[in-house]
Design an enzyme around this catalytic site. Structure first.
Site, mmCIF file in Angstrom:
data_model
loop_
_atom_site.group_PDB
_atom_site.id
_atom_site.type_symbol
_atom_site.label_atom_id
_atom_site.label_comp_id
_atom_site.label_asym_id
_atom_site.label_seq_id
_atom_site.Cartn_x
_atom_site.Cartn_y
_atom_site.Cartn_z
ATOM 1 N N SER A 145 0.848 -1.196 0.000
ATOM 2 C CA SER A 145 0.000 0.000 0.000
ATOM 3 C C SER A 145 0.880 1.241 0.000
ATOM 4 O O SER A 145 2.005 1.218 0.518
ATOM 5 C CB SER A 145 -0.903 0.008 1.242
ATOM 6 N N TYR A 158 -2.001 0.252 10.187
ATOM 7 C CA TYR A 158 -1.891 -0.467 8.919
ATOM 8 C C TYR A 158 -0.570 -0.144 8.220
ATOM 9 O O TYR A 158 0.106 -1.036 7.687
ATOM 10 C CB TYR A 158 -3.072 -0.090 8.018
#
Length: 237
Positions: A145, A158
């Protein structure tokens, strides 16, 4: 290039019951690979398997929770009993956790996110390293990501897990590059229409971001084209 550039190859895709994992599995199967599908949801895996067979491909489902004790080792033993090698490993399964201030991160949830996003990924590389090394063309694709590198407010939990994940995949690739044919790459899928994306951006119009099939197709194409260890790519719409 033939229309089945991945023919005779065995691929394992995690988180393959929906979203990017499902789309990648379908694309790999369409390119000729036999795809082993793993995720927690048996029903979702069966739907993906049926779609692959309906399109002329082949697949095997292996429902399991990657965070359960010995589940990954048992999967590796089962696959090694059926196939001598593993040519492609797609590390896609991940958990988002709760978006919020670092000062409010729940330690229990953080441990759960790190278990799936980091520890389970290490276990996968450890368990399947022998099979990957038996392949003449072992390839590992890690789905990452943008927040792993572009840190932003409220994404700390995250982001930390994906930064650690990137470090693991990159380090593994560097360790393998001079002693085996194994090569690793990191793929940032960008804004994609997935359940995780909907949780992170609940007010976003799903139609405004790309279909997971775009990501799956690019991953299959990249594997067919091939790449050097350390390859990083962000897939735009």
């Amino acid at each position: 290039m033939t229309d089945k550039p991945l023919a005779t190859q065995i691929a394992l895709v995690t988180g393959a019951s929906r979203g990017i994992g499902a789309a990648t599995a379908k694309a790999l199967a369409a390119a000729g690979a036999h795809v082993v599908l793993t995720a927690r949801t048996t029903g979702g895996l069966e739907e993906v398997e049926e779609a692959i067979y309906a399109s002329g491909g082949t697949a095997t489902i292996a429902p399991l929770n990657l965070t359960e004790n010995d589940s990954i080792a048992r999967l590796a033993t089962a696959l090694a009993g059926r196939w001598e090698k593993l040519d492609i490993l797609v590390l896609n399964a991940a958990a988002l956790g709760t978006l919020g201030p670092v000062a409010e991160i729940d330690p229990k949830e953080l441990a759960q996110v790190l278990t799936l996003n980091v520890s389970a990924q290490v276990a996968l590389l450890t368990a399947f390293n022998p099979m990957l090394r038996k392949s003449a063309h072992g390839r590992v694709i890690g789905l990452t990501s943008s927040v792993a590198r572009d840190h932003r407010a409220y994404w700390g939990e995250y982001a930390a897990s994906k930064a650690a994940f990137e470090a693991i995949v990159t380090s593994y690739g560097q360790e393998m590059v001079n002693i085996s044919p194994i090569r690793t790459a990191l793929i940032d899928p960008g804004a994609t229409r997935t359940a995780m994306r909907a949780r992170a951006y609940p007010g976003e119009n799903p139609a405004s971001v790309k279909d997971p099939a775009v990501v799956g197709a690019r991953i299959a194409a990249l594997l067919a084209e091939d790449f050097e260890t350390g390859h990083f790519e962000r897939i735009e719409g």
